[in-house]
Design a protein around this motif. Sequence first.
Motif, mmCIF file in Angstrom:
data_model
loop_
_atom_site.group_PDB
_atom_site.id
_atom_site.type_symbol
_atom_site.label_atom_id
_atom_site.label_comp_id
_atom_site.label_asym_id
_atom_site.label_seq_id
_atom_site.Cartn_x
_atom_site.Cartn_y
_atom_site.Cartn_z
ATOM 1 N N LEU A 92 -2.158 12.974 2.100
ATOM 2 C CA LEU A 92 -2.954 12.897 0.879
ATOM 3 C C LEU A 92 -4.105 11.920 0.985
ATOM 4 C CD1 LEU A 92 -0.423 13.233 -2.072
ATOM 5 C CD2 LEU A 92 -1.651 14.971 -0.795
ATOM 6 N N ASN A 93 -4.057 11.004 1.947
ATOM 7 C CA ASN A 93 -5.218 10.130 2.123
ATOM 8 C C ASN A 93 -6.376 10.861 2.795
ATOM 9 O OD1 ASN A 93 -4.202 10.370 4.679
ATOM 10 N ND2 ASN A 93 -3.834 8.174 4.991
ATOM 11 N N GLU A 94 -6.133 12.111 3.252
ATOM 12 C CA GLU A 94 -7.194 12.933 3.812
ATOM 13 C C GLU A 94 -7.706 13.964 2.816
ATOM 14 O OE1 GLU A 94 -5.721 14.763 7.292
ATOM 15 O OE2 GLU A 94 -5.511 12.888 8.444
ATOM 16 N N VAL A 95 -7.013 14.112 1.693
ATOM 17 C CA VAL A 95 -7.433 15.091 0.687
ATOM 18 C C VAL A 95 -8.712 14.606 0.011
ATOM 19 C CG1 VAL A 95 -6.802 16.193 -1.488
ATOM 20 C CG2 VAL A 95 -5.101 15.930 0.319
ATOM 21 N N THR A 96 -9.666 15.486 -0.095
ATOM 22 C CA THR A 96 -10.947 15.118 -0.706
ATOM 23 C C THR A 96 -11.060 15.574 -2.158
ATOM 24 O OG1 THR A 96 -11.920 17.156 0.189
ATOM 25 C CG2 THR A 96 -12.175 15.122 1.489
ATOM 26 N N VAL A 97 -10.330 16.621 -2.555
ATOM 27 C CA VAL A 97 -10.389 17.070 -3.949
ATOM 28 C C VAL A 97 -9.205 17.978 -4.231
ATOM 29 C CG1 VAL A 97 -11.796 19.134 -3.519
ATOM 30 C CG2 VAL A 97 -11.908 18.018 -5.748
ATOM 31 N N LEU A 98 -8.718 17.910 -5.460
ATOM 32 C CA LEU A 98 -7.731 18.832 -6.016
ATOM 33 C C LEU A 98 -8.387 19.502 -7.217
ATOM 34 C CD1 LEU A 98 -4.681 16.428 -5.894
ATOM 35 C CD2 LEU A 98 -4.746 18.627 -4.729
ATOM 36 N N VAL A 99 -8.559 20.804 -7.161
ATOM 37 C CA VAL A 99 -9.344 21.481 -8.181
ATOM 38 C C VAL A 99 -8.595 22.698 -8.701
ATOM 39 C CG1 VAL A 99 -10.600 22.701 -6.345
ATOM 40 C CG2 VAL A 99 -11.533 22.652 -8.644
ATOM 41 N N ALA A 130 0.836 -1.197 0.000
ATOM 42 C CA ALA A 130 0.000 0.000 0.000
ATOM 43 C C ALA A 130 0.870 1.246 0.000
ATOM 44 C CB ALA A 130 -0.928 -0.002 1.210
ATOM 45 N N ARG A 131 0.421 2.253 -0.740
ATOM 46 C CA ARG A 131 1.160 3.493 -0.855
ATOM 47 C C ARG A 131 0.417 4.624 -0.173
ATOM 48 N NH1 ARG A 131 3.194 3.588 -7.211
ATOM 49 N NH2 ARG A 131 4.386 1.639 -7.145
ATOM 50 N N ASP A 132 1.203 5.515 0.429
ATOM 51 C CA ASP A 132 0.642 6.709 1.051
ATOM 52 C C ASP A 132 1.613 7.853 0.819
ATOM 53 O OD1 ASP A 132 -1.094 8.326 2.309
ATOM 54 O OD2 ASP A 132 -1.142 7.236 4.200
ATOM 55 N N SER A 133 1.099 9.073 0.912
ATOM 56 C CA SER A 133 1.911 10.242 0.587
ATOM 57 C C SER A 133 1.597 11.363 1.540
ATOM 58 C CB SER A 133 1.656 10.705 -0.852
ATOM 59 O OG SER A 133 1.899 9.664 -1.771
ATOM 60 N N ILE A 134 2.606 12.234 1.729
ATOM 61 C CA ILE A 134 2.483 13.431 2.549
ATOM 62 C C ILE A 134 3.047 14.599 1.755
ATOM 63 C CG2 ILE A 134 3.044 14.548 4.734
ATOM 64 C CD1 ILE A 134 3.529 11.820 5.939
ATOM 65 N N LEU A 135 2.324 15.717 1.756
ATOM 66 C CA LEU A 135 2.778 16.929 1.094
ATOM 67 C C LEU A 135 3.239 17.922 2.151
ATOM 68 C CD1 LEU A 135 3.035 18.569 -1.573
ATOM 69 C CD2 LEU A 135 0.738 19.462 -1.092
ATOM 70 N N THR A 190 -9.410 19.351 2.335
ATOM 71 C CA THR A 190 -9.553 18.252 3.289
ATOM 72 C C THR A 190 -10.898 18.443 3.996
ATOM 73 O OG1 THR A 190 -8.477 19.479 5.067
ATOM 74 C CG2 THR A 190 -7.059 18.142 3.619
ATOM 75 N N PRO A 191 -11.410 17.429 4.706
ATOM 76 C CA PRO A 191 -12.693 17.642 5.404
ATOM 77 C C PRO A 191 -12.675 18.838 6.343
ATOM 78 C CG PRO A 191 -12.171 15.310 5.331
ATOM 79 C CD PRO A 191 -10.980 16.021 4.786
ATOM 80 N N GLU A 192 -11.576 19.024 7.054
ATOM 81 C CA GLU A 192 -11.515 20.152 7.982
ATOM 82 C C GLU A 192 -11.522 21.474 7.234
ATOM 83 O OE1 GLU A 192 -8.583 21.944 11.489
ATOM 84 O OE2 GLU A 192 -8.102 20.048 10.464
ATOM 85 N N ARG A 193 -10.711 21.578 6.178
ATOM 86 C CA ARG A 193 -10.678 22.826 5.427
ATOM 87 C C ARG A 193 -11.954 23.039 4.627
ATOM 88 N NH1 ARG A 193 -6.094 25.788 4.883
ATOM 89 N NH2 ARG A 193 -4.231 25.013 5.956
ATOM 90 N N THR A 194 -12.673 21.977 4.304
ATOM 91 C CA THR A 194 -13.967 22.136 3.654
ATOM 92 C C THR A 194 -14.959 22.793 4.596
ATOM 93 O OG1 THR A 194 -13.599 20.231 2.223
ATOM 94 C CG2 THR A 194 -15.879 20.911 2.568
ATOM 95 N N ARG A 195 -14.958 22.389 5.856
ATOM 96 C CA ARG A 195 -15.858 22.996 6.836
ATOM 97 C C ARG A 195 -15.471 24.450 7.110
ATOM 98 N NH1 ARG A 195 -15.406 17.649 8.875
ATOM 99 N NH2 ARG A 195 -13.596 18.248 10.126
#
Length: 1166
Positions: free
Chosen positions: A668-675, A646-651, A689-694
């Motif tokens: 990046l596993n918490e990122v919900t969209v890149l637009v 399994a792969r995971d990433s951090i920015l 992310t969910p937090e930044r979306t709220r």
Amino acid sequence: MPASVLWAVDLFGRVYTLSTAGQYWELCKDTQLEFKRVSAATQCCWGIACDNQVYLYMCASDVSIRCREEAYENQRWNPMGGFCEKLLPSDRWPWSDVSGLQHRPLDGVALPSPYWEWESDWYVDENFGGEPTEKGGWTYAIDFPATYTRDKRWNSCVRRRKWIRYRRYKSRDAWAKIPSKDDLKDLPDPFNDLSVGGWEITEEPVGRLSVWAVSLQGKVWYREDVSHSNPEGSSWSLVDTPGEAVQISCGPHDLLWVTLWEGQALVREGINRNNPKGSSWSIVEPPGSENGIMHVSAGVSVVWAVTKDRKVWFRRGVNSHNPCGTSWIEMVGEMTMVNVGLNDQVWGIGSEERAVYFRQGVTPSELSGKTWKAIVAGRESDRSHSGSSSSLLSAGCFFGDEVKGGSESAPSDTDAAAEVERPRPEWSAPEEPLDNSRDPKDSAALGPETGGTAECASENLCPDAGAREAAQASVGSARPLPASAAAELPWTSIDLKEPRKIPSHSAAGFAETTSHSSLGLLPLGLDEPYGADDHPLWAWVSGGGCAVEAGSMLKWFTVQSGLSPSVQTLSLSISPAQTATWRKQIFQQLTERTKRELENFRHYEQAVEQSVWVKTGTLQWWCDWKPHKWVDVRVALEQFTGHDGARDSILFVYYIVHEEKKYFHVFLNEVTVLVPVLNEAKHSFALYTPERTRQRWPVRLAATTEQDMNDWLALLSLSCCESRKIHGRPSPQAVWSVTCKGDIFVSEPSPDLEAQDHLLPCDQMFWRQMGGHLRVVEANSRGVVWGIGYDHTAWVYTGGYGGGCVQGLASSTSNIYTQSDVKSVCIYENQRWNPVTGYTSRGLPTDRYMWSDASGLQECTKASTKPPSLQWTWVSDWYVDFSVPGGTDQEGWQYASDFPASYHGYKTMKDFVRRRCWARKCKLVTNGPWLEVAPIALGDVSIIPESPENPEGDGRGHNIALWAVSDKGDVLCRLGVSELNPVGSSWLHIGTDQPFASVSIGACYQVWAVARDGSAFYRGSVSPSQPAGDCWYHIPSPPKQRLMQVSVGQTSVYALDENGNLWYRGGVTPSYPQGSSWEHVSNNVRRVSVGPLDQVWVIANKVQGTHGLSRGTVCRRTGVQPREPKGQGWDYGIGGGWDHISVRANATRASRNVSQEQKAHGPVSC
């Protein structure tokens, strides 16, 4: 881009068409007439036959041409008998038009020509201002004329009702003779030339055309009232000219040039939307005094001409402000005529060999092009042997002992044209060879032309003394005829020049022959030998309906190697369904093979258990604290692979604050969209992310170049998908959405997304981007997805993924196609009235900017306004937009009492301000998994959602119901749509009494629609066996509201009005599907989508977060249950900047909840 056709006429008067997607000339279906000239538009072609009469050819379309006839029945109240037809002497006619001045009884309304037919009988229109009237359709007023109302009052002394009847134009794919209702004394003379254009002058009425003609006596005529609803026009009107005209050409916009007998040219000035016939003439002198102008052709910004010595000329400096241009430039080549088509592309007919030529290299920056290239497409009747080896053998047997084909050659502006030898039919057949000498002037080869300036060809190259005279053969016959037979050939009454004989000569190294015919040299020669039947001689060409984009690949210039009939039959018999089946079988076999091969290596240990990979770069970040600004940051993407693969990433984002180095990171596993973010100056994108979306505050990053931004977006998107183990094409149940920028996003629904017990918050949904650019997208749970662009072009999903800015491993290698979109950018010119000078651009200190956006809060001038983003490019100049809501005057102004207010298109005494809308078109070219659906432009589309209680109810063999509304307001039903053929087969036109704006079909074939006047309609009796239904039922709108959109689920019907209010239709039952009343649900809504589970999702207009306000936020209605279909509240998701969402494919739900609901309520009956 959809295929369009080039029209041409040969020397025998036969009309042919050549498609941009084909390689063969197709003979016009109606072959009974012989034509001299034709002039084409996109959907029609006008022509002059050999009897000098004008004919119209309307191309077939799935949408019929309908025209509504209206008549008003007027009555006055009588104290003795109530309302009756006995009117006062000063009243209007009992049966009249809308003004009451013209007598119009029902039996006196006749069809304008034999090519029309009545669609139905007369019936009463019961719709008044978007609301249904009382039974009978009467509207009441105090007197004639006055303001009419639906309700009868105590002082209503008069009443009227409208009778309507539709007529349909039935002449399609056939030549229809244009009738004339003029007085016999003023009838136009027989016509000699004709030209069609002017469709870009104005959009109203729809499909308006300017049809000009020249009679044999040199008079210029104009056809009145030609439009889409009246393709034949009404009458001919004479336009005075200062001389005798011989030929005329009308461009797509406002250019009109006329050739005079004396060799001069006339230019019409003052042509605009209010005066399409123009106001005055200007004279343009020919390029030289010895040879006058013989032929002229006008485009949007170009004019080409042919003088009497067959020289081709280009007019420099032509535009709408200077229609006369500045000077003439001589071009290479000798032509009998030239024609300018769409996009200012140019075609011509060679003066010697009568071949059709296309001008290559014509672009907006180089309108004169670069070189002429001959079109070598064969005719449809010659397909069996044209270009095949058998045809070459037969040509060799006919023309001599050996045939030699040279390399393809075309006259160029930079290189000398290589003369290529080729067989040539002639008119007589002397058996003895003539003198080998050859006059260089007999063959006019196209010489070089450099830098856009003309250079005359001084002499021909490579004269050869060993040439023989070409054998003479009759045109249209593949075998030689004796002189007596040639003399008896029937001639048609075409006033065209007979093609001249061309002496031939042998090329270096070519063996001479002693047969009855030898190879002839054509000055614009081709490299492939053709027989007499394979080389038609052309007399006229018209490209007004042929759209050729710069750089597009056409099949016109090469002879295709022929296939055997069996291979052709096999290739034509393969259907899309068979292709899809084969692909599935191959994919299944490859999957099984991969599993077998992997099983043999499972006992080996991994060579590398885990790895770490890092990418770094420099970006800009929009800082979180005030003052918000862009700061330079260093970013690093760290990707690691675990023991299980399994792969995971951090920015990581590194920045400096007060000379102190800091950083923050995002998993990046918490990122919900890149637009991508709509920005005029920067290539920026947002990370949610969910937090930044709220909080309504995403991480915004910007790159220096577009390529850099796309690289980061592709890499981050791939890392996010790998972290969530999401790969490949979206599932059929996916949720689709579109941003205000036109970017397309898709989300895989979780079974808990619509669960009632443990609802998954929609701000945790993961969205990934799909390539392409759309305004609207609509999906079905069987994988059928349609979209509509900003230019109203319809697109269908191909099954791929990625494209656009998502490239590399995150994109599929197949099913990705080029996609383009065009939109208009609007700004407003504002003025205030001054008692001394009238309306001026000097406003009050409190006024808005004199050049602003629609709100007036931002200053927008023509010079400072840029395209929406750096991906867009301008494709037009600024022009006045007359189609704004509220109407305009003749100059495009709208008036109001003050800023801001309600604007109207006429001036009153209380109007102290006015505004005018200026628009400019821009274009974007990208790619994605979308194919264009031609040829009808759409405004809205709806696909039937799957019923969750009976997912296999329709079956794979049955069609999927798809309804749409065209950009003109026509309601359409798509036939033949299925899972294996998502594009369908054809459109079925559904008749309506007015233009519609929105349509939606529910899971039980409930079809609801909204008209442009805000009224709602229900279509009755729609079923799989009767896809079009039977009739429309008018549904009253909510009080004092104009509806804008409707969406139908399994049982629920929701509508949205123009003020952002969301309404639910109550009382809808299987026995009474129209419902009983509208119930208000919420406000602040921009778009609504109801799914197959009756779930309700909307795009909210304004949502307040912790750190900011979001416009265009995805929201879901919570608490929606069968006993409470309106729900209870809202769950806010991703945003802002979203414009559209479709959940009509999402039928996924937790199995436990489904079974419980079925036990409690049972299946829903349709």
